[in-house]
Design an enzyme around this catalytic site. Structure first.
Site, short mmCIF file in Angstrom:
data_model
loop_
_atom_site.label_atom_id
_atom_site.label_comp_id
_atom_site.label_asym_id
_atom_site.label_seq_id
_atom_site.Cartn_x
_atom_site.Cartn_y
_atom_site.Cartn_z
N HIS A 57 -39.59 32.25 1.59
CA HIS A 57 -38.58 31.93 0.58
C HIS A 57 -39.27 31.22 -0.58
CE1 HIS A 57 -38.74 28.24 2.96
NE2 HIS A 57 -38.04 27.59 2.03
N HIS A 59 -39.00 28.23 -2.22
CA HIS A 59 -39.20 26.79 -2.45
C HIS A 59 -40.68 26.46 -2.62
CE1 HIS A 59 -35.03 25.68 -0.61
NE2 HIS A 59 -34.95 26.06 -1.87
N ASP A 61 -42.60 24.07 -1.76
CA ASP A 61 -43.41 23.61 -0.63
C ASP A 61 -43.78 24.76 0.31
OD1 ASP A 61 -40.73 23.81 0.22
OD2 ASP A 61 -40.97 22.28 1.76
N HIS A 62 -43.40 25.98 -0.07
CA HIS A 62 -43.80 27.17 0.69
C HIS A 62 -44.58 28.18 -0.15
CE1 HIS A 62 -41.34 26.44 4.41
NE2 HIS A 62 -40.81 25.56 3.57
N HIS A 115 -30.42 29.05 4.07
CA HIS A 115 -31.19 27.98 3.42
C HIS A 115 -31.39 28.34 1.95
CE1 HIS A 115 -34.03 24.69 3.05
NE2 HIS A 115 -34.98 25.52 2.64
N HIS A 172 -41.44 23.22 9.22
CA HIS A 172 -41.53 21.75 9.16
C HIS A 172 -41.56 21.12 10.54
CE1 HIS A 172 -40.66 21.28 4.80
NE2 HIS A 172 -39.98 22.39 4.96
#
Length: 256
Positions: A57, A59, A61-62, A115, A172
């Site tokens: 996805h 975001h 942090d990915h 999400h 996470h």
């Protein structure tokens, strides 16, 4: 498949990045590289190059390490078709029903919105591995930033069809908090009690709780159990539709 062919890379405060290497061809992929530096360090340490970047996805942090890794290695970036406008430099987009190959290893794509609106997951049957991003967590699921509770419930139910020994590699290290929350939902669940105790031990030793298995999640993760009568009864919601029970669990976790 040798255990060290899936490499867990801790990143930021609680993220996980994963390296996946095909043992036959040596083709190597990274899943959800939030930053490039720890990936480059791990690749250098092992003498590996990088061929593919897989994103679940959009975001940061990915995907934050995508550009530097692509520039350094020429790696192909593959991500969700429904988020093509949100992830830069995508070379290939995929959706449910598509396949992705990492050397000889083939992944099935699942659309799992909730999400984010276009979230996907990668399932590799040959190595019994699911890369679920921020959809399914160990004893949890992602917050509903873009989708609805009903969407997320239907997404998670898809994972219950996978073999129970499927290893779950999520985005996470939230498992300790998730375990403590889960016990407020099903305090009498013996399997959950045992799992929570084991998780406490792992985290006290500074060890990761990932991967879990689909079987463990089916038995202990309240977000996968919203249609289990005993759970509905424990919440005082006997007979309520599963999506409504799920919504209540998600609301409680958001305020935990």
């Amino acid at each position: 498949m040798p255990a060290d062919d899936i490499i867990l890379i801790p990143n930021r405060s609680d993220n996980y990045i994963y390296l996946l290497r095909c043992p036959n061809s040596g083709v190597t992929a990274v899943i959800d590289p939030g930053d490039s530096a720890p990936v480059m360090e791990e690749l250098s340490k092992r003498g590996w190059s990088l061929d593919i970047i897989l994103n679940t996805h959009h975001h940061n942090d990915h995907v934050g390490g995508n550009a530097e890794l692509k520039e350094k290695f020429g790696a192909k970036i593959i991500g969700p078709a429904a988020e093509a406008t949100k992830i830069g430099n995508l070379d290939e987009t995929v959706a449910e029903g598509d396949m992705v190959k990492v050397g000889d290893l083939e992944a099935r794509i699942y659309d799992v919105p909730g999400h984010t609106a276009g979230h996907i997951a990668f399932y590799f049957p040959a190595i019994s591995a699911l890369f679920s991003g921020d959809s399914l967590f160990a004893l949890g699921c992602g917050r509903l930033f873009e989708g609805t509770a009903e969407q997320m419930w239907h997404s998670l139910v898809k994972f219950r069809t996978l073999p129970v020994d499927t290893r779950v590699y999520c985005g996470h290290e939230y498992t300790l908090t998730n375990a403590r929350f889960s016990l407020t939902i099903e305090p009498e669940n013996a399997a959950l009690q045992a799992r929570a105790s084991a998780i406490e031990t792992l985290r006290k030793a500074g060890r990761p709780t990932i991967p879990s298995t689909i079987g463990e999640e089916i038995d202990t993760n309240p977000f996968l159990r919203a249609d289990v009568p005993a759970l509905g009864q424990a919440l005082g919601m006997s007979g309520a539709p599963a999506a409504i029970v799920f919504t209540e669990i998600r609301h409680r976790k958001d305020n935990f």
